[in-house]
Design a protein around this motif. Structure first.
Motif, PDB file in Angstrom:
ATOM      1  N   LYS A  10       0.807  -1.223   0.000  1.00 52.69           N
ATOM      2  CA  LYS A  10       0.000   0.000   0.000  1.00 52.69           C
ATOM      3  C   LYS A  10       0.840   1.272   0.000  1.00 52.69           C
ATOM      4  CE  LYS A  10      -4.077  -1.667   2.483  1.00 52.69           C
ATOM      5  NZ  LYS A  10      -4.942  -1.392   3.644  1.00 52.69           N
ATOM      6  N   LEU A 185      -4.893   9.281   2.185  1.00 53.28           N
ATOM      7  CA  LEU A 185      -3.495   9.207   1.763  1.00 53.28           C
ATOM      8  C   LEU A 185      -2.606   9.806   2.839  1.00 53.28           C
ATOM      9  CD1 LEU A 185      -3.256  10.422  -1.952  1.00 53.28           C
ATOM     10  CD2 LEU A 185      -3.027   8.107  -1.123  1.00 53.28           C
ATOM     11  N   VAL A 212      -0.327   4.967  -5.774  1.00 58.61           N
ATOM     12  CA  VAL A 212       0.719   5.583  -4.950  1.00 58.61           C
ATOM     13  C   VAL A 212       2.012   5.819  -5.738  1.00 58.61           C
ATOM     14  CG1 VAL A 212      -0.171   4.843  -2.706  1.00 58.61           C
ATOM     15  CG2 VAL A 212       1.382   3.329  -3.953  1.00 58.61           C
ATOM     16  N   LYS A 237      -1.566   4.615   0.815  1.00 57.18           N
ATOM     17  CA  LYS A 237      -3.009   4.757   0.573  1.00 57.18           C
ATOM     18  C   LYS A 237      -3.763   3.749   1.415  1.00 57.18           C
ATOM     19  CE  LYS A 237      -6.372   5.449  -3.109  1.00 57.18           C
ATOM     20  NZ  LYS A 237      -6.563   5.580  -4.563  1.00 57.18           N
TER      21      LYS A 237
END
Length: 238
Positions: A10, A185, A212, A237
């Motif tokens: 992520k 974010l 990202v 994220k």
């Protein structure tokens, strides 16, 4: 090396030497069990000593989280204190006076814990707007707080590089505790980004790009057009 990248599922990070001969920044982008551990460190001191200090900071942080089982806020304090101590011990000879900023985000579930020392930053961006950012430990931040200059004026202030706290110099750790929502974010950056690229420009990129990696690469491109410094950027994220 001109730049390094680090990635977990992520989060994505990059550290680039920018217009400088050496990159004295360091980044950490890692998943340890059920937590994401993200950090930006911006080293200071001559003779490449900044590079040594920022590396000690990120390596100590990682080590503390790998080898301890306390609550996250306690681990953050422990990591910062230990890194500060190690940097002071190493700061001899041509490394005397070295130090580093360190901004860390630890995510577990919907909880985000942020620790900051210096003028690297963490931002929380929700629905394309900044809803939180860390406060710099710097001379210009003190001027902003006292109403002497505006945030816009701070971008071009001749003393914008003077920081009041750093690991290895004078330790001060600000801790923040955030609740994350889906789609949020987190942006971590060294001042090579946020001292040169305006927040509205950063938000324009975040609103336009979805992934990202795309966000980080676009922000880096923008920063490299303007910056005189090393640039480190991490985006997570939720």
């Amino acid at each position: 090396m001109e730049f390094i990248t680090k990635e977990v599922d992520k989060a994505y990070g990059v550290s680039h030497k920018g217009k400088r001969e050496n990159n004295e920044d360091n980044i950490l982008v890692e998943k340890i069990n059920d937590i994401y551990l993200l950090a930006v460190a911006d080293g200071l001191g001559g003779h490449n000593a900044g590079e040594v200090a920022s590396k000690i900071a990120t390596e100590t942080l990682r080590e503390v989280f790998l080898t301890n089982n306390e609550d996250i806020e306690s681990l953050l304090i422990k990591a910062y204190e230990e890194a500060h101590k190690r940097i002071l011990e190493e700061a001899v000879g041509d490394k005397e006076g070295m130090g580093t900023t360190l901004t860390t985000a630890v995510i577990r579930g919907d909880k985000c814990y942020i620790a900051n020392c210096g003028d690297s930053r963490a931002y929380l961006i929700r629905n394309g707007e900044i809803v939180f950012k860390t406060k710099d430990h710097s001379l210009v931040q003190a001027l902003i707080d006292n109403g002497i200059i505006s945030e816009e004026e701070a971008l071009t202030h001749p003393m914008k590089n003077i920081i009041s706290h750093a690991l290895g110099v004078e330790l001060k750790v600000d801790l923040y505790n955030l609740e994350l929502k889906e789609g949020d974010l987190l942006l971590l950056s060294s001042d090579g980004l946020h001292d040169y690229v305006r927040e509205r420009e950063i938000l324009d990129v975040i609103r336009e790009k979805k992934e990202v990696k795309e966000i980080v690469n676009s922000l880096l491109e923008l920063a490299l057009e303007k910056t005189k410094d090393n640039v480190s950027i991490i985006v997570y994220k939720h």
